[in-house]
Design a protein around this motif. Structure first.
Motif, PDB file in Angstrom:
ATOM      1  N   ALA A  30       0.824  -1.210   0.000  1.00  0.00           N
ATOM      2  CA  ALA A  30       0.000   0.000   0.000  1.00  0.00           C
ATOM      3  C   ALA A  30       0.856   1.258   0.000  1.00  0.00           C
ATOM      4  O   ALA A  30       0.592   2.221   0.691  1.00  0.00           O
ATOM      5  N   LYS A  31       1.919   1.286  -0.785  1.00  0.00           N
ATOM      6  CA  LYS A  31       2.848   2.415  -0.753  1.00  0.00           C
ATOM      7  C   LYS A  31       2.881   3.212  -2.041  1.00  0.00           C
ATOM      8  O   LYS A  31       3.468   4.298  -2.072  1.00  0.00           O
ATOM      9  N   VAL A  32       2.258   2.742  -3.109  1.00  0.00           N
ATOM     10  CA  VAL A  32       2.517   3.273  -4.449  1.00  0.00           C
ATOM     11  C   VAL A  32       2.303   4.776  -4.536  1.00  0.00           C
ATOM     12  O   VAL A  32       3.189   5.524  -4.940  1.00  0.00           O
ATOM     13  N   VAL A  33       1.112   5.249  -4.139  1.00  0.00           N
ATOM     14  CA  VAL A  33       0.836   6.672  -4.332  1.00  0.00           C
ATOM     15  C   VAL A  33       1.612   7.535  -3.360  1.00  0.00           C
ATOM     16  O   VAL A  33       1.793   8.725  -3.594  1.00  0.00           O
ATOM     17  N   LEU A  34       2.088   6.969  -2.269  1.00  0.00           N
ATOM     18  CA  LEU A  34       2.843   7.760  -1.315  1.00  0.00           C
ATOM     19  C   LEU A  34       4.222   8.125  -1.858  1.00  0.00           C
ATOM     20  O   LEU A  34       4.869   9.030  -1.369  1.00  0.00           O
ATOM     21  N   GLU A  35       4.663   7.419  -2.872  1.00  0.00           N
ATOM     22  CA  GLU A  35       5.947   7.705  -3.484  1.00  0.00           C
ATOM     23  C   GLU A  35       5.818   8.655  -4.671  1.00  0.00           C
ATOM     24  O   GLU A  35       6.799   9.015  -5.298  1.00  0.00           O
ATOM     25  N   ARG A  36       4.591   9.062  -4.966  1.00  0.00           N
ATOM     26  CA  ARG A  36       4.340   9.950  -6.097  1.00  0.00           C
ATOM     27  C   ARG A  36       4.130  11.375  -5.588  1.00  0.00           C
ATOM     28  O   ARG A  36       3.402  11.594  -4.627  1.00  0.00           O
ATOM     29  N   LYS A  37       4.749  12.324  -6.202  1.00  0.00           N
ATOM     30  CA  LYS A  37       4.571  13.721  -5.818  1.00  0.00           C
ATOM     31  C   LYS A  37       3.125  14.142  -6.057  1.00  0.00           C
ATOM     32  O   LYS A  37       2.556  13.889  -7.116  1.00  0.00           O
ATOM     33  N   VAL A  38       2.552  14.816  -5.054  1.00  0.00           N
ATOM     34  CA  VAL A  38       1.149  15.234  -5.149  1.00  0.00           C
ATOM     35  C   VAL A  38       1.017  16.385  -6.132  1.00  0.00           C
ATOM     36  O   VAL A  38       1.752  17.376  -6.046  1.00  0.00           O
ATOM     37  N   ARG A  39       0.108  16.271  -7.065  1.00  0.00           N
ATOM     38  CA  ARG A  39      -0.140  17.361  -8.006  1.00  0.00           C
ATOM     39  C   ARG A  39      -0.782  18.520  -7.264  1.00  0.00           C
ATOM     40  O   ARG A  39      -1.539  18.319  -6.310  1.00  0.00           O
ATOM     41  N   PRO A  40      -0.506  19.764  -7.669  1.00  0.00           N
ATOM     42  CA  PRO A  40      -0.993  20.930  -6.917  1.00  0.00           C
ATOM     43  C   PRO A  40      -2.496  20.924  -6.664  1.00  0.00           C
ATOM     44  O   PRO A  40      -2.950  21.252  -5.576  1.00  0.00           O
ATOM     45  N   ASN A  41      -3.299  20.536  -7.652  1.00  0.00           N
ATOM     46  CA  ASN A  41      -4.745  20.587  -7.465  1.00  0.00           C
ATOM     47  C   ASN A  41      -5.272  19.444  -6.608  1.00  0.00           C
ATOM     48  O   ASN A  41      -6.472  19.375  -6.329  1.00  0.00           O
ATOM     49  N   TYR A  42      -4.390  18.543  -6.169  1.00  0.00           N
ATOM     50  CA  TYR A  42      -4.795  17.464  -5.267  1.00  0.00           C
ATOM     51  C   TYR A  42      -4.413  17.753  -3.816  1.00  0.00           C
ATOM     52  O   TYR A  42      -4.821  17.038  -2.908  1.00  0.00           O
ATOM     53  N   GLY A  43      -3.619  18.811  -3.605  1.00  0.00           N
ATOM     54  CA  GLY A  43      -3.150  19.108  -2.264  1.00  0.00           C
ATOM     55  C   GLY A  43      -4.271  19.391  -1.283  1.00  0.00           C
ATOM     56  O   GLY A  43      -4.276  18.891  -0.152  1.00  0.00           O
ATOM     57  N   GLU A  44      -5.236  20.211  -1.701  1.00  0.00           N
ATOM     58  CA  GLU A  44      -6.359  20.548  -0.824  1.00  0.00           C
ATOM     59  C   GLU A  44      -7.173  19.307  -0.473  1.00  0.00           C
ATOM     60  O   GLU A  44      -7.593  19.124   0.674  1.00  0.00           O
ATOM     61  N   LEU A  45      -7.367  18.445  -1.456  1.00  0.00           N
ATOM     62  CA  LEU A  45      -8.126  17.222  -1.210  1.00  0.00           C
ATOM     63  C   LEU A  45      -7.383  16.307  -0.242  1.00  0.00           C
ATOM     64  O   LEU A  45      -7.985  15.730   0.675  1.00  0.00           O
ATOM     65  N   LEU A  46      -6.076  16.191  -0.416  1.00  0.00           N
ATOM     66  CA  LEU A  46      -5.283  15.345   0.471  1.00  0.00           C
ATOM     67  C   LEU A  46      -5.302  15.873   1.897  1.00  0.00           C
ATOM     68  O   LEU A  46      -5.405  15.110   2.860  1.00  0.00           O
ATOM     69  N   ASN A  47      -5.239  17.191   2.037  1.00  0.00           N
ATOM     70  CA  ASN A  47      -5.327  17.790   3.370  1.00  0.00           C
ATOM     71  C   ASN A  47      -6.691  17.527   4.001  1.00  0.00           C
ATOM     72  O   ASN A  47      -6.793  17.237   5.193  1.00  0.00           O
ATOM     73  N   ALA A  48      -7.740  17.639   3.196  1.00  0.00           N
ATOM     74  CA  ALA A  48      -9.099  17.458   3.715  1.00  0.00           C
ATOM     75  C   ALA A  48      -9.357  16.035   4.180  1.00  0.00           C
ATOM     76  O   ALA A  48     -10.160  15.805   5.087  1.00  0.00           O
ATOM     77  N   THR A  49      -8.672  15.067   3.571  1.00  0.00           N
ATOM     78  CA  THR A  49      -8.873  13.664   3.956  1.00  0.00           C
ATOM     79  C   THR A  49      -7.907  13.226   5.048  1.00  0.00           C
ATOM     80  O   THR A  49      -7.872  12.047   5.410  1.00  0.00           O
ATOM     81  N   GLY A  50      -7.129  14.168   5.577  1.00  0.00           N
ATOM     82  CA  GLY A  50      -6.172  13.822   6.613  1.00  0.00           C
ATOM     83  C   GLY A  50      -5.034  12.972   6.111  1.00  0.00           C
ATOM     84  O   GLY A  50      -4.417  12.217   6.874  1.00  0.00           O
ATOM     85  N   GLY A  51      -4.763  13.061   4.825  1.00  0.00           N
ATOM     86  CA  GLY A  51      -3.689  12.278   4.228  1.00  0.00           C
ATOM     87  C   GLY A  51      -4.104  10.912   3.732  1.00  0.00           C
ATOM     88  O   GLY A  51      -3.291  10.174   3.183  1.00  0.00           O
ATOM     89  N   SER A  52      -5.374  10.583   3.886  1.00  0.00           N
ATOM     90  CA  SER A  52      -5.849   9.268   3.446  1.00  0.00           C
ATOM     91  C   SER A  52      -6.145   9.274   1.956  1.00  0.00           C
ATOM     92  O   SER A  52      -6.741  10.217   1.438  1.00  0.00           O
ATOM     93  N   ARG A  53      -5.741   8.222   1.265  1.00  0.00           N
ATOM     94  CA  ARG A  53      -6.011   8.077  -0.162  1.00  0.00           C
ATOM     95  C   ARG A  53      -7.261   7.238  -0.408  1.00  0.00           C
ATOM     96  O   ARG A  53      -7.677   7.081  -1.552  1.00  0.00           O
ATOM     97  N   ILE A  54      -7.821   6.666   0.628  1.00  0.00           N
ATOM     98  CA  ILE A  54      -9.058   5.892   0.518  1.00  0.00           C
ATOM     99  C   ILE A  54     -10.109   6.542   1.397  1.00  0.00           C
ATOM    100  O   ILE A  54      -9.863   6.795   2.581  1.00  0.00           O
TER     101      ILE A  54
END
Length: 201
Positions: free
Chosen positions: A26-50
């Motif tokens: 479960a590491k794949v996306v954590l090794e990928r740089k977050v695209r700028p327009n995904y930063g707000e979404l990632l923050n809102a989910t507390g860092g969760s990708r699911i």
């Protein structure tokens, strides 16, 4: 589950999840740089990708074709897509997967924009940055009848298509009642993932 789960939640690079007694990396996306327009979404989910979109809506059945659809779930998916668009996620980055053709047709009618809506079987071998899975099934059967969702291969394909974020849209309590081991284990797999209703989206 044999394939890599490509969306990760609250995981370090060494995190492993087990499913059907097999290892999930479960590491794949954590090794990928977050695209700028995904930063707000990632923050809102507390860092969760699911993220889990839980609901209590029941399925409906078309007797002639024996097809299944869930209008309440369709409306929830439509609102989720609009939320993602409002967060700056491009529509072309979003794919909605479902297991039933009747649900796909209802989703096509309900979407706020032109959307990529596919049957799971037709999306095998493909990916997108954001994947929303509409599970459809939700009934009062004591053993939680799921029809051909009893195929672990179909579930595996659906869960492994997301590159950045995976949204699971289902009735959690219904699938917890399932006698099928792959759903019991899937529920355990995602129990720590945030629910959309608890997020500030």
């Amino acid at each position: 589950m044999e394939d890599t789960l490509r969306a990760a939640s609250h995981a370090s690079r060494d995190s492993k999840l087990t499913y059907e007694d097999k290892l999930i990396d479960a590491k794949v996306v954590l090794e990928r740089k977050v695209r700028p327009n995904y930063g707000e979404l990632l923050n809102a989910t507390g860092g969760s990708r699911i993220v889990i979109l839980d609901h209590k809506f029941f399925e409906k059945n078309e007797p002639i074709t024996n097809g299944y659809y869930n209008i309440g779930e369709v409306n929830e998916v439509s609102r989720l897509v609009q939320t993602l668009l409002d967060k700056g996620i491009p529509s072309e980055d979003i794919t909605i997967l479902t297991f039933y053709e009747m649900q796909r047709q209802e989703l096509l009618r309900a979407m706020p924009c032109k959307s990529d809506i596919r049957n799971v079987d037709a999306f095998q071998g493909r990916e997108n940055r954001v994947v929303i899975i509409s599970f459809v099934r939700s009934n009062t059967s004591p053993k939680a009848s799921v029809g051909f969702l009893n195929s672990i291969n179909r579930i595996n394909v659906a869960l492994s298509r997301a590159q950045e974020f995976l949204f699971i849209v289902w009735n959690t309590e219904f699938f917890r009642r399932s006698h099928l081991q792959h759903f019991k284990k899937l529920c355990k797999l995602v129990h720590h993932c945030p629910k959309l209703s608890d997020l500030n989206l």
